[in-house]
Design an enzyme around this catalytic site. Structure first.
Site, PDB file in Angstrom:
ATOM      1  CB  CYS A   2      -0.990  -0.011   1.249  1.00 35.27           C
ATOM      2  SG  CYS A   2      -2.009  -1.307   1.486  1.00 35.27           S
ATOM      3  N   GLY A  28      -0.157   0.197  -5.040  1.00 36.88           N
ATOM      4  CA  GLY A  28      -1.596  -0.490  -4.795  1.00 36.88           C
ATOM      5  C   GLY A  28      -2.493   0.107  -5.612  1.00 36.88           C
ATOM      6  CG  ASN A 102       3.018   0.601   3.216  1.00 32.08           C
ATOM      7  OD1 ASN A 102       4.035   0.856   3.004  1.00 32.08           O
ATOM      8  ND2 ASN A 102       2.436  -0.780   2.835  1.00 32.08           N
ATOM      9  N   GLY A 103       1.847  -1.968   5.200  1.00 31.19           N
ATOM     10  CA  GLY A 103       2.485  -2.903   6.098  1.00 31.19           C
ATOM     11  C   GLY A 103       1.459  -3.950   6.381  1.00 31.19           C
ATOM     12  CB  CYS A 242      11.350  -4.012   3.046  1.00 32.84           C
ATOM     13  SG  CYS A 242      10.866  -4.810   1.544  1.00 32.84           S
ATOM     14  CE1 TYR A 248       8.045  -5.170  -9.731  1.00 35.60           C
ATOM     15  CE2 TYR A 248       6.942  -4.933  -7.712  1.00 35.60           C
ATOM     16  CZ  TYR A 248       7.083  -4.972  -9.130  1.00 35.60           C
ATOM     17  OH  TYR A 248       5.676  -4.927  -9.662  1.00 35.60           O
ATOM     18  CB  CYS A 388       6.865 -10.604   1.903  1.00 30.79           C
ATOM     19  SG  CYS A 388       7.142  -9.215   3.303  1.00 30.79           S
TER      20      CYS A 388
HETATM   21  P1  AMP Z   1       6.576 -14.259 -11.629  1.00 33.50           P
HETATM   22  O1  AMP Z   1       6.148 -14.406 -13.112  1.00 33.50           O
HETATM   23  O2  AMP Z   1       5.775 -14.620 -10.453  1.00 33.50           O
HETATM   24  O3  AMP Z   1       8.041 -14.607 -11.685  1.00 33.50           O
HETATM   25  O4  AMP Z   1       6.915 -12.522 -11.704  1.00 33.50           O
HETATM   26  C1  AMP Z   1       7.899 -11.897 -11.546  1.00 33.50           C
HETATM   27  C2  AMP Z   1       7.723 -10.490 -11.983  1.00 33.50           C
HETATM   28  O5  AMP Z   1       6.855  -9.882 -11.307  1.00 33.50           O
HETATM   29  C3  AMP Z   1       9.106  -9.616 -12.153  1.00 33.50           C
HETATM   30  O6  AMP Z   1       9.078  -9.012 -13.555  1.00 33.50           O
HETATM   31  C4  AMP Z   1       8.992  -8.698 -11.050  1.00 33.50           C
HETATM   32  O7  AMP Z   1       9.178  -7.104 -11.417  1.00 33.50           O
HETATM   33  C5  AMP Z   1       7.425  -8.558 -10.783  1.00 33.50           C
HETATM   34  N1  AMP Z   1       7.240  -8.559  -9.227  1.00 33.50           N
HETATM   35  C6  AMP Z   1       8.008  -9.331  -8.380  1.00 33.50           C
HETATM   36  N2  AMP Z   1       7.529  -9.244  -7.184  1.00 33.50           N
HETATM   37  C7  AMP Z   1       6.380  -8.530  -6.965  1.00 33.50           C
HETATM   38  C8  AMP Z   1       5.277  -8.044  -6.227  1.00 33.50           C
HETATM   39  N3  AMP Z   1       5.294  -8.265  -5.286  1.00 33.50           N
HETATM   40  N4  AMP Z   1       4.326  -7.281  -6.733  1.00 33.50           N
HETATM   41  C9  AMP Z   1       4.243  -7.223  -8.012  1.00 33.50           C
HETATM   42  N5  AMP Z   1       5.205  -7.500  -8.900  1.00 33.50           N
HETATM   43  C10 AMP Z   1       6.283  -8.160  -8.635  1.00 33.50           C
END
Ligand code: AMP
Length: 467
Positions: A2, A28, A102-103, A242, A248, A388
């Site tokens: 969030c 979000g 957020n959290g 974090c 990311y 997480c």
């Molecule tokens: P996946 O297909 O599950 O391996 O998704 C990997 C992709 O999702 C990568 O391109 C990341 O940039 C992105 N990503 C990783 N963690 C998150 C997250 N918590 N929320 C949204 N996107 C994510």
């Protein structure tokens, strides 16, 4: 995940908060909400949509006053529905109060069961509401005292912005400081935000971060600071910010934990190139999140950087869609290959993280169809092996491909010619951690070392995933 925002003492409070939420939209996309204070009243407008769709001139006109707080939500605790959209407004013995969080609290289930057994009636399924019930039961005379009492019982991650019915704006951060929260000034007004990118948009000046374990109270006379009370039970807490915010989550133009997220990602890319160099014709980022790391990889390796994948800006972050079916379809909707860049080439593809592996698998397929001769996947973070519990949306352990597969198996699944991840030490160096082991950071998603003990629900889930 969030985003939270607040502005105190500005003639256009709701408009500024609306803009602030726009800048935090990446945190979000399920719901957006604003609460404003005027004439002793807290007025709320929330919607299950993006910020731009949630508010128009009329809705913003329903939010008069000089103080407003806002929230954008992607659910990590509680279901995705309007009653869980924040900021919440509650009426309790101490008056009315609004809260944006957020959290993720790790002991919310236990506290909720205890509170319900004592007669509390919850209106939402969100962990945030626990804080309000604890405040309602506290005996302290003042709202800040009640908040301190409530926070002494909760464990886990919270960056909070609250608005009271006597027009005080409060910011609070858990003692580990898992999630960001920054303080700024916009002329005479005070501003709180999850990230500094919102300050840049509204032209506020970044002053400093709310410290881990700090409560700041903003009122007409200025800002005062005090500490979250950890005396029950006495637990020494070292900050663990974090690291995934750097990897990311945060926007690259934000200062995260006092450092540029862009530069940290670029350094991760450089370190990745040092650790796992390969001869290739072109470095291609997975846009948008892989771009700074790919630039770093290209600079360090000397291999030219090119946009071999184009992202459509008319679909949101696909991962963030709650339903699996939409997410899977989304990858093709979102990214397309540039044949002119990859045809006949040895391609290094750089992404920031690999979670389930489904995105990379589709990208590799796309690039091969566009003529790429070899595809070498480079991930600018270590393997994501653990979920997480502090507020980032990651799937169960069983869905995390790196939790149960070797590098070779992952490469085979993704169908790339080679795969390499950044080392944990390399990542920690890039974010300026105090030690190679990562002092000052939480990297539980890469190590399984959870700095705050998990509540029963999380433990049950982890145990189940190991079977
Ligand atoms: P996946 O297909 O599950 O391996 O998704 C990997 C992709 O999702 C990568 O391109 C990341 O940039 C992105 N990503 C990783 N963690 C998150 C997250 N918590 N929320 C949204 N996107 C994510």
């Amino acid at each position: 995940m969030c985003g939270v925002f607040g502005i105190h003492h500005h003639d256009e409070a709701a408009n500024i908060a609306y803009l602030g939420l726009h800048a935090l939209q990446h945190r979000g996309q399920e719901s957006a909400g604003l609460v404003a204070f005027a004439d002793g009243k807290l007025r709320q407008e929330v919607a299950m949509s993006l910020v731009a769709d949630a508010f128009n001139r009329d809705r913003l006109a329903h939010l008069p006053g000089q103080t407003a707080i806002g929230h954008v939500r992607y659910s990590t605790a509680g279901t995705s529905e309007l009653r869980n959209a924040q900021p919440f407004v509650f009426e309790y013995a101490g008056g009315k109060i609004s809260i944006a969080h957020n959290g993720n609290l790790v002991n919310a289930d236990e506290l909720r069961a205890e509170l319900e057994a004592q007669g509390s009636i919850f209106q939402t399924s969100s962990d945030t509401e626990v804080i309000i019930h604890l405040m309602a039961k506290a005996r302290d005379a003042d709202v800040v005292g009640r908040l301190r009492t409530a926070l002494s019982r909760v464990r886990g991650a919270y960056s909070l912005v609250l608005l009271t019915s006597d027009e005080r704006m409060i910011g609070a951060r858990d003692p580990n400081g898992f999630r960001p929260l920054v303080i700024g000034r916009l002329k005479d007004a005070w501003v709180l935000s999850s990230e500094t990118c919102a300050f840049d948009l509204v032209e506020a000046e970044y002053i400093r971060d709310v410290e881990p374990g700090e409560i700041v109270v903003i009122e007409r006379g200025g800002m005062t600071s005090s500490r979250v009370d950890l005396s029950v039970p006495a637990v020494p807490v070292a900050p663990t910010f974090c690291v995934f915010e750097h990897v990311y989550f945060a926007r690259p133009d934000s200062l995260v934990n006092g450092r540029s997220a862009y530069r940290a990602r670029e350094k991760m890319g450089r370190a990745l190139a040092q650790e796992s160099q390969i001869e290739a014709d072109v470095v291609v980022p997975v846009p948008d999140s892989g771009v700074p790391a790919a630039i770093g990889y290209s600079k360090e390796s000397g291999i030219p950087f090119e946009m071999g994948l184009i992202r459509s800006h008319y679909v949101g972050r696909t991962f963030i869609e709650p339903q699996d079916s939409i997410r899977h379809f989304g990858v093709r909707l979102k990214l397309s290959p540039v044949r002119a860049v990859v045809d006949g080439k040895k391609v290094v593809v750089v992404d920031d993280s690999l979670v389930r592996g489904t995105t990379s698998r589709k990208i590799v397929k796309m690039l091969r169809n566009a003529g790429a001769r070899e595809i070498h996947l480079r991930i600018s973070a270590p393997p994501t092996t653990h979920p997480c519990y502090y507020g980032i949306n990651t799937p169960n352990r069983s869905e995390l491909v790196a939790s149960s597969h070797t590098l070779d198996e992952i490469a085979k699944y993704v169908t790339c010619d080679s795969i390499a991840y950044l080392s944990h030490a390399g990542m920690m160096k890039a974010v300026g951690a105090d030690s190679e082991a990562g002092a000052g950071y939480c990297s539980a998603c890469f190590t399984g070392n959870y700095p705050v003990p998990l509540g029963t629900a999380a433990l049950v889930q982890l145990r189940r995933a190991r079977i």
